[in-house]
Structures are given as structure tokens and as C-alpha cells.
Scaffold this active site. Sequence first.
Site, PDB file in Angstrom:
ATOM      1  N   TYR A 176       5.071  -4.952  10.988  1.00  0.00           N
ATOM      2  CA  TYR A 176       4.012  -4.781  10.307  1.00  0.00           C
ATOM      3  C   TYR A 176       2.662  -5.127  10.970  1.00  0.00           C
ATOM      4  O   TYR A 176       1.543  -5.047  10.445  1.00  0.00           O
ATOM      5  CB  TYR A 176       4.056  -5.657   8.920  1.00  0.00           C
TER       6      TYR A 176
ATOM      7  N   HIS B 166       2.566   3.495   3.441  1.00  0.00           N
ATOM      8  CA  HIS B 166       3.483   2.706   3.902  1.00  0.00           C
ATOM      9  C   HIS B 166       3.270   2.144   5.225  1.00  0.00           C
ATOM     10  O   HIS B 166       2.957   3.242   5.986  1.00  0.00           O
ATOM     11  CB  HIS B 166       5.061   3.310   3.898  1.00  0.00           C
TER      12      HIS B 166
END
Length: 138
Positions: A22, A97
Site C-alpha cells: 500500500y 483499489h
Amino acid sequence: MQIAIINGPNLNLLGKREPGIYGNESFEDYFQDLQKQFPAVQFSYFQSNVEGELINHLHEVGFSADGILLNAGGYTHTSVAIRDAIAAIKTPVIEIHISNVYAREEFRHTSLIAPKCVGSICGLGMKGYRLGVEYFIQ
């Protein structure tokens, strides 16, 4: 132009959580940059780890915003209720996402919400939010 960004579970930990997947940037820092990139857009931002709060917020902004960028996190793959909330509102939703869910565990390959969204952006990191904004302003 009013765009609502809604982030689901565990996204409050961006910048700390699994940086290899991330990244190292918090969403709050990215959000400030996004606002600078698009000064003509009025943004709102909401994050919750609670499914019902996400649904309530979709209902709240889903009849007034021009677009919604939704990263439902893990609820993407499990929540019929969030899918139904997207279907019930008039504002178009783009599924976002940060990671490429198709390069991860098999259970992440199915999105319950995608069929109710105008599109999906995944695997492009935080840039996916910017691409979603560009879609709505064009």
C-alpha cells in the site's frame, strides 16, 4: 463539481499498513495533494471500518454528489449490503483499489460491488483516485 471519497476498513492505516502493498503515504497526505491538483472540485472524505457507517454515508452523499470514489476494502468481496446501497443511490460510483486485487489471494478476485459501479480502478496505487476524479470531471 462535488466528489465524495469513501474509504473502508483498514484504510485508516495507509502509510503504516503493509507498505510493500500500500505504500508509505497516509491517505490524509494524499488527499491534500489531490485537493491541490483539482482546485475546482469540492471534495469530501469519509473513512470507516464499520460496514453500516459506510452504507449510511453512501446514502448521505448518494443523492447530492456528482461522483463517488469508493474503496470498500475487504467489504468489496463480502458485502451484499454495500452493493445494494450503491444500487439504491443515483450518484455514480467508481470502485477503487490501491493494490491489484487480481494479483493477490483468490478470494479477492470477486467484487460484489463492481456490477453496480460505473467502473473499477485497481492496482495503480493512490493514483487510482486521481484517475477516478479525471473521469468525473471530463
